[in-house]
Design an enzyme around this catalytic site. Structure first.
Site, PDB file in Angstrom:
ATOM      1  N   TYR A  82       0.823  -1.210   0.000  1.00  0.00           N
ATOM      2  CA  TYR A  82       0.000   0.000   0.000  1.00  0.00           C
ATOM      3  C   TYR A  82       0.857   1.259   0.000  1.00  0.00           C
ATOM      4  O   TYR A  82       0.362   2.348   0.235  1.00  0.00           O
ATOM      5  CB  TYR A  82      -0.950   0.001   1.198  1.00  0.00           C
ATOM      6  CG  TYR A  82      -2.021  -1.055   1.081  1.00  0.00           C
ATOM      7  CD1 TYR A  82      -1.683  -2.401   1.119  1.00  0.00           C
ATOM      8  CD2 TYR A  82      -3.355  -0.721   0.922  1.00  0.00           C
ATOM      9  CE1 TYR A  82      -2.637  -3.379   0.991  1.00  0.00           C
ATOM     10  CE2 TYR A  82      -4.324  -1.698   0.797  1.00  0.00           C
ATOM     11  CZ  TYR A  82      -3.958  -3.025   0.827  1.00  0.00           C
ATOM     12  OH  TYR A  82      -4.906  -4.005   0.699  1.00  0.00           O
ATOM     13  N   LYS A 121       4.109 -14.872   4.772  1.00  0.00           N
ATOM     14  CA  LYS A 121       4.468 -15.689   3.607  1.00  0.00           C
ATOM     15  C   LYS A 121       5.996 -15.664   3.498  1.00  0.00           C
ATOM     16  O   LYS A 121       6.578 -15.379   2.448  1.00  0.00           O
ATOM     17  CB  LYS A 121       3.796 -15.097   2.344  1.00  0.00           C
ATOM     18  CG  LYS A 121       3.883 -15.968   1.116  1.00  0.00           C
ATOM     19  CD  LYS A 121       2.931 -17.152   1.117  1.00  0.00           C
ATOM     20  CE  LYS A 121       3.163 -18.035  -0.084  1.00  0.00           C
ATOM     21  NZ  LYS A 121       2.398 -19.305  -0.035  1.00  0.00           N
ATOM     22  N   ASP A 164      -1.653 -18.657   3.230  1.00  0.00           N
ATOM     23  CA  ASP A 164      -2.596 -19.499   2.464  1.00  0.00           C
ATOM     24  C   ASP A 164      -3.207 -20.576   3.359  1.00  0.00           C
ATOM     25  O   ASP A 164      -4.418 -20.807   3.349  1.00  0.00           O
ATOM     26  CB  ASP A 164      -1.953 -20.096   1.200  1.00  0.00           C
ATOM     27  CG  ASP A 164      -0.492 -20.494   1.373  1.00  0.00           C
ATOM     28  OD1 ASP A 164       0.100 -20.152   2.411  1.00  0.00           O
ATOM     29  OD2 ASP A 164       0.059 -21.153   0.482  1.00  0.00           O
ATOM     30  N   ASP A 170      -6.054  -6.871   5.036  1.00  0.00           N
ATOM     31  CA  ASP A 170      -7.197  -6.383   4.258  1.00  0.00           C
ATOM     32  C   ASP A 170      -8.044  -7.577   3.822  1.00  0.00           C
ATOM     33  O   ASP A 170      -9.274  -7.608   3.981  1.00  0.00           O
ATOM     34  CB  ASP A 170      -6.650  -5.625   3.039  1.00  0.00           C
ATOM     35  CG  ASP A 170      -7.694  -4.776   2.343  1.00  0.00           C
ATOM     36  OD1 ASP A 170      -8.854  -4.821   2.764  1.00  0.00           O
ATOM     37  OD2 ASP A 170      -7.341  -4.077   1.378  1.00  0.00           O
TER      38      ASP A 170
END
Ligand code: NAI
Length: 333
Positions: A124, A171, A204, A228
């Site tokens: 962002y 991740k 995930d 988000d």
């Protein structure tokens, strides 16, 4: 005591849910002087920016704001007003509690988790450029300062709110440096709070675990983009976006409260919006202002209306209008 609060009704269903929320707060008897400001898509057309300086000045002066959703054009146009507000006010922690409500038909009845989303960096940062035609680079920025700040916030939040565990979502198997730095900082924070359990989960797998066994999660802390996405996913576990509040917390005591949902263009202006998410956000705001009784009163009245199940908006399977559900909540205060 009288409080002064900046009110940004916003775009789409924003003005409808903001009016309903102001009515409920007034009915609790808490005295608030609303400093109403305009921001969002229409303002961008008029003034060339979706967040004029007077909006920032008002929030900085009052230290507190209640905000409806702001529209952001997709794939072009002005940059997100929400990101601009969060950046200019240094609102670095976005806290999104997600809890099952008795009476609301949803996939689970035992969800009680809090997503703590880093709000100031990651993808962002708005740093994108065309390298050569057909190749675009979007830059993900992760800093030790922001990771330590959000990590400490998550553990302090857990500690103050009687929570038992913090889960870092990442991740780092792929983004070894960026998410690796995030994890390294979170592990340092975990050592500062030995009384709170700590674990880590790859993003995930976290999605899968959330839709299979959401009860395992307590406080979840993550970078901006994962936060988000996973907070909307979490909303879906308990009946949808119409029920999920949030608080954006900054340094120096500035706080901005808003629903997780957006402007809902498909139902805007028709009196069909569910105002509960913004009302629950206002309950968080009232508690932040020291008006705990009024905050609990609003939460209690909402629980009563949801449990009764007779006056519900369309997103919850009912036929009530925004005004009808607001009247029912006021009657239940
Ligand atoms: P959205 O949250 O506006 O809508 C998604 C779906 O949920 C729609 O079907 C909508 O009708 C429904 N929904 C959302 N809130 C509801 C409510 N209170 N009552 C009943 N139904 C509700 O998400 P979408 O369509 O992706 O975004 C629309 C616009 O909102 C975009 O311009 C986006 O940038 C903006 N947005 C703004 C946010 C903010 O100001 N914090 C957050 C998310 C999106």
């Amino acid at each position: 005591m009288r409080h002064t609060v900046t009110l940004l009704p916003g775009d789409g269903i924003g003005p409808e849910v903001a009016d309903a929320t102001v009515r409920v707060i007034e009915a609790t008897g808490v005295k608030i002087e609303w400093e109403k400001m305009e921001a969002g898509a229409e303002v961008a057309t008029k003034y060339g920016t979706p967040v004029p300086d007077e909006v920032i000045n008002s929030i900085v002066k009052n230290r507190i704001a209640l905000k409806g959703p702001l529209a952001t054009p997709i794939g072009g146009g002005f940059a997100s007003a929400n990101v601009a507000l969060r950046k200019r006010l240094n609102l670095y922690a976005n806290v999104r509690p997600v809890k099952s409500h008795p009476g609301v038909k949803s996939r689970f009845e035992n969800v009680d988790l809090v997503v703590v989303r880093e709000n100031s960096e990651d993808l962002y940062s708005g740093l994108e450029h065309i390298v050569v035609p057909g190749v675009v680079e979007s830059i993900k920025v992760i800093t030790e300062t922001a990771c330590m700040r959000i990590g400490r916030y998550a553990f302090l939040y857990a500690s103050k709110n009687g929570r038992k565990k913090v889960t870092s979502v990442h991740k780092a198997n792929i983004m070894k440096l960026a998410d690796g730095l995030f994890l390294e900082c979170l592990r340092r924070c975990a050592r500062e709070f030995p009384e709170i359990a700590y674990d880590e989960m790859i993003v995930d797998n976290t999605c899968q675990q959330m839709v299979m066994r959401p009860e395992q999660f307590d406080v979840m802390v993550m970078e901006n983009l994962y936060g988000d996405i996973l907070s909307d996913l979490a909303s879906g576990l308990i009946g949808g976006l119409g029920l999920t509040p949030s608080a954006n917390m900054g340094e120096g005591g500035i706080a901005l409260f808003e629903a997780v949902h957006g402007t809902a263009p498909d139902i805007a202006g028709r009196g069909l919006a569910n105002p509960i998410a913004l009302m629950l956000s206002s309950a968080l705001m009232l508690k932040h202002l020291g008006e705990d009784r009024a905050g609990h009163q609003i939460e209690g009245a909402i629980e009563k209306v949801l449990a009764a199940g007779t006056t519900l908006t369309g997103d919850l399977g009912g036929t009530a209008t925004t005004t009808q559900i607001t009247d029912a909540i006021i009657a239940g205060l």
